[in-house]
Scaffold this active site. Structure first.
Site, PDB file in Angstrom:
ATOM      1  N   ASP A  17       0.851  -1.186   0.000  1.00  0.00           N
ATOM      2  CA  ASP A  17       0.000   0.000   0.000  1.00  0.00           C
ATOM      3  C   ASP A  17       0.888   1.238   0.000  1.00  0.00           C
ATOM      4  O   ASP A  17       1.642   1.454   0.952  1.00  0.00           O
ATOM      5  CB  ASP A  17      -0.888  -0.033   1.261  1.00  0.00           C
ATOM      6  CG  ASP A  17      -1.863   1.117   1.324  1.00  0.00           C
ATOM      7  OD1 ASP A  17      -2.889   0.971   1.993  1.00  0.00           O
ATOM      8  OD2 ASP A  17      -1.589   2.176   0.701  1.00  0.00           O
ATOM      9  N   ASN A  31      -7.421  12.276 -10.819  1.00  0.00           N
ATOM     10  CA  ASN A  31      -8.155  12.692 -12.010  1.00  0.00           C
ATOM     11  C   ASN A  31      -7.965  14.199 -12.158  1.00  0.00           C
ATOM     12  O   ASN A  31      -7.430  14.855 -11.266  1.00  0.00           O
ATOM     13  CB  ASN A  31      -9.642  12.312 -11.928  1.00  0.00           C
ATOM     14  CG  ASN A  31     -10.324  12.938 -10.749  1.00  0.00           C
ATOM     15  OD1 ASN A  31     -10.390  14.173 -10.647  1.00  0.00           O
ATOM     16  ND2 ASN A  31     -10.795  12.124  -9.828  1.00  0.00           N
ATOM     17  N   VAL A  40      -6.227   4.387  -5.694  1.00  0.00           N
ATOM     18  CA  VAL A  40      -5.110   4.914  -4.892  1.00  0.00           C
ATOM     19  C   VAL A  40      -5.371   6.372  -4.506  1.00  0.00           C
ATOM     20  O   VAL A  40      -4.967   6.826  -3.429  1.00  0.00           O
ATOM     21  CB  VAL A  40      -3.774   4.740  -5.646  1.00  0.00           C
ATOM     22  CG1 VAL A  40      -3.672   5.663  -6.856  1.00  0.00           C
ATOM     23  CG2 VAL A  40      -2.583   4.958  -4.716  1.00  0.00           C
ATOM     24  N   ASP A  41      -6.094   7.093  -5.344  1.00  0.00           N
ATOM     25  CA  ASP A  41      -6.468   8.485  -5.046  1.00  0.00           C
ATOM     26  C   ASP A  41      -7.266   8.537  -3.739  1.00  0.00           C
ATOM     27  O   ASP A  41      -6.965   9.313  -2.822  1.00  0.00           O
ATOM     28  CB  ASP A  41      -7.311   9.005  -6.211  1.00  0.00           C
ATOM     29  CG  ASP A  41      -7.471  10.530  -6.226  1.00  0.00           C
ATOM     30  OD1 ASP A  41      -8.214  11.020  -7.075  1.00  0.00           O
ATOM     31  OD2 ASP A  41      -6.840  11.208  -5.386  1.00  0.00           O
ATOM     32  N   THR A 125      -3.626   1.997 -14.538  1.00  0.00           N
ATOM     33  CA  THR A 125      -3.940   0.571 -14.780  1.00  0.00           C
ATOM     34  C   THR A 125      -5.171   0.100 -14.010  1.00  0.00           C
ATOM     35  O   THR A 125      -5.557  -1.071 -14.109  1.00  0.00           O
ATOM     36  CB  THR A 125      -2.750  -0.320 -14.381  1.00  0.00           C
ATOM     37  OG1 THR A 125      -2.529  -0.181 -12.968  1.00  0.00           O
ATOM     38  CG2 THR A 125      -1.500   0.057 -15.144  1.00  0.00           C
ATOM     39  N   GLY A 126      -5.793   0.953 -13.235  1.00  0.00           N
ATOM     40  CA  GLY A 126      -6.992   0.536 -12.501  1.00  0.00           C
ATOM     41  C   GLY A 126      -8.242   1.024 -13.205  1.00  0.00           C
ATOM     42  O   GLY A 126      -8.594   0.565 -14.298  1.00  0.00           O
ATOM     43  N   TYR A 128      -8.699   3.495 -14.969  1.00  0.00           N
ATOM     44  CA  TYR A 128      -8.459   4.013 -16.334  1.00  0.00           C
ATOM     45  C   TYR A 128      -8.139   2.924 -17.349  1.00  0.00           C
ATOM     46  O   TYR A 128      -8.015   3.195 -18.542  1.00  0.00           O
ATOM     47  CB  TYR A 128      -7.374   5.087 -16.286  1.00  0.00           C
ATOM     48  CG  TYR A 128      -7.859   6.454 -15.808  1.00  0.00           C
ATOM     49  CD1 TYR A 128      -9.192   6.654 -15.431  1.00  0.00           C
ATOM     50  CD2 TYR A 128      -7.006   7.529 -15.718  1.00  0.00           C
ATOM     51  CE1 TYR A 128      -9.639   7.880 -14.998  1.00  0.00           C
ATOM     52  CE2 TYR A 128      -7.432   8.765 -15.283  1.00  0.00           C
ATOM     53  CZ  TYR A 128      -8.760   8.933 -14.935  1.00  0.00           C
ATOM     54  OH  TYR A 128      -9.202  10.160 -14.506  1.00  0.00           O
TER      55      TYR A 128
HETATM   56  N1  APR Z   1      -1.316   1.556  -3.026  1.00  0.00           N
HETATM   57  C1  APR Z   1      -0.719   1.271  -4.226  1.00  0.00           C
HETATM   58  N2  APR Z   1      -1.397   1.057  -5.359  1.00  0.00           N
HETATM   59  C2  APR Z   1      -2.755   1.113  -5.281  1.00  0.00           C
HETATM   60  C3  APR Z   1      -3.456   1.406  -4.082  1.00  0.00           C
HETATM   61  C4  APR Z   1      -2.673   1.636  -2.926  1.00  0.00           C
HETATM   62  N3  APR Z   1      -3.246   1.920  -1.740  1.00  0.00           N
HETATM   63  N4  APR Z   1      -4.797   1.395  -4.356  1.00  0.00           N
HETATM   64  C5  APR Z   1      -4.913   1.082  -5.658  1.00  0.00           C
HETATM   65  N5  APR Z   1      -3.703   0.911  -6.219  1.00  0.00           N
HETATM   66  C6  APR Z   1      -3.365   0.550  -7.598  1.00  0.00           C
HETATM   67  C7  APR Z   1      -4.406  -0.161  -8.404  1.00  0.00           C
HETATM   68  O1  APR Z   1      -4.448  -1.538  -8.075  1.00  0.00           O
HETATM   69  C8  APR Z   1      -3.881   0.099  -9.805  1.00  0.00           C
HETATM   70  O2  APR Z   1      -2.887  -0.862 -10.136  1.00  0.00           O
HETATM   71  O3  APR Z   1      -3.136   1.752  -8.298  1.00  0.00           O
HETATM   72  C9  APR Z   1      -3.216   1.476  -9.685  1.00  0.00           C
HETATM   73  C10 APR Z   1      -3.987   2.610 -10.343  1.00  0.00           C
HETATM   74  O4  APR Z   1      -5.380   2.365 -10.196  1.00  0.00           O
HETATM   75  P1  APR Z   1      -6.414   3.544  -9.830  1.00  0.00           P
HETATM   76  O5  APR Z   1      -6.191   3.973  -8.443  1.00  0.00           O
HETATM   77  O6  APR Z   1      -7.766   3.053 -10.219  1.00  0.00           O
HETATM   78  O7  APR Z   1      -5.979   4.766 -10.754  1.00  0.00           O
HETATM   79  P2  APR Z   1      -6.145   4.976 -12.326  1.00  0.00           P
HETATM   80  O8  APR Z   1      -6.313   3.698 -13.066  1.00  0.00           O
HETATM   81  O9  APR Z   1      -5.040   5.886 -12.716  1.00  0.00           O
HETATM   82  O10 APR Z   1      -7.540   5.745 -12.430  1.00  0.00           O
HETATM   83  C11 APR Z   1      -7.601   7.064 -11.922  1.00  0.00           C
HETATM   84  O11 APR Z   1      -9.480   6.509 -10.572  1.00  0.00           O
HETATM   85  O12 APR Z   1      -9.481   6.653  -8.314  1.00  0.00           O
HETATM   86  C12 APR Z   1      -9.853   7.298  -9.443  1.00  0.00           C
HETATM   87  O13 APR Z   1      -9.743   9.636  -8.874  1.00  0.00           O
HETATM   88  C13 APR Z   1      -9.121   8.601  -9.617  1.00  0.00           C
HETATM   89  O14 APR Z   1     -10.506   9.265 -11.433  1.00  0.00           O
HETATM   90  C14 APR Z   1      -9.225   8.777 -11.101  1.00  0.00           C
HETATM   91  C15 APR Z   1      -9.045   7.367 -11.622  1.00  0.00           C
END
Ligand code: APR
Length: 178
Positions: A17, A31, A40-41, A125-126, A128
Site C-alpha cells: 500500500d 483525475n 489509490v487516489d 492501470t486501474g 483508467y
Molecule cells: N497503493 C498502491 N497502489 C494502489 C493502491 C494503494 N493503496 N490502491 C490502488 N492501487 C493501484 C491499483 O491496483 C492500480 O494498479 O493503483 C493502480 C492505479 O489504479 P487507480 O487507483 O484506479 O488509478 P487509475 O487507473 O489511474 O484511475 C484514476 O481513478 O481513483 C480514481 O480519482 C481517480 O478518477 C481517477 C481514476
C-alpha cells in the site's frame, strides 16, 4: 528474447500500500479535478486527511500527463505528487505518450526539489484501464531514461497493489527484480 537490461540499483519493486511508505514523495494517480476519487487516489486522501483536499483545491486541477506537488500531511510520505494518467481507449488516442509524460513530469518535480526517493503506483492501470504490461514497460522506460540523465532521485519504488501488477513489472524489469 533480448538479454534483460541491467537492473538499475536505484529502481525497486514492492508489493503493498503506497500510503504506508515513508519516502520524500508518493505519486497519486488522480483525475483532472484533483479533488479525490477511488483507487489509490481515495486511499491517499483518506490517509492524508482533509488538509490534502484543501491544498488540492487551490491548484486549479491538472491535465493528463502533467503533475502537481502538495504536502503529505498525515501520510508518512513528506509530499504527494499528483498526476493524471490517460483513460485507456484502445491505444489510438495518444495514451502511451500521456502515460510516459506522467512519469517524466513526476520525476522532474522530484529532481527539481532534490527528493531522494519517490514511489509510484501503477498509474492508469486501474479505473483508467491501461493494460498492465504496456503500462509497466512505459513506466520502467521513463524512469530508466530519467535516471540515465540525472542523479536524483536516488531511489524509485514501483509499488504494486496486487500480484497482477507485480507480475507485469517483473516481466519488464527482469525476474531479478526484488
Ligand atoms: N497503493 C498502491 N497502489 C494502489 C493502491 C494503494 N493503496 N490502491 C490502488 N492501487 C493501484 C491499483 O491496483 C492500480 O494498479 O493503483 C493502480 C492505479 O489504479 P487507480 O487507483 O484506479 O488509478 P487509475 O487507473 O489511474 O484511475 C484514476 O481513478 O481513483 C480514481 O480519482 C481517480 O478518477 C481517477 C481514476
Amino acid at each position: 528474447m533480448p538479454a534483460s537490461l541491467p537492473i538499475d540499483p536505484r529502481i525497486r519493486l514492492e508489493r503493498g500500500d503506497i500510503t504506508h511508505l515513508a519516502v520524500d514523495a508518493i505519486v497519486n494517480a488522480a483525475n483532472s479535478s484533483l479533488i479525490g476519487g477511488g483507487g489509490v487516489d481515495g486511499a491517499i486522501h483518506r490517509a492524508a486527511g482533509p488538509a490534502l483536499l484543501a491544498e488540492c483545491r487551490t491548484l486549479g486541477g491538472c491535465q493528463p500527463g502533467e503533475a502537481r506537488l502538495t504536502a503529505g500531511y498525515r501520510l508518512p510520505a513528506r509530499h504527494v505528487i499528483h498526476t493524471v494518467g490517460p483513460i485507456w481507449r484502445g491505444g489510438g488516442h495518444g495514451e502511451r505518450d500521456i502515460l510516459a509524460r506522467c512519469y517524466a513530469a513526476c520525476l522532474a518535480i522530484a529532481l527539481d526539489r532534490g527528493f531522494r526517493d519517490i514511489a509510484f503506483p501503477a498509474i492508469a492501470t486501474g479505473v483508467y484501464g491501461f493494460p498492465h504490461d504496456a503500462a509497466a514497460a512505459i513506466a520502467v522506460a521513463a524512469v530508466r531514461s530519467h535516471l540515465a540523465a540525472h542523479d536524483a532521485p536516488q531511489r524509485v519504488v514501483f509499488v504494486c497493489f496486487d500480484d497482477v501488477a507485480v507480475a507485469a513489472y517483473r516481466r519488464v524489469l527482469g525476474t531479478a527484480a526484488r
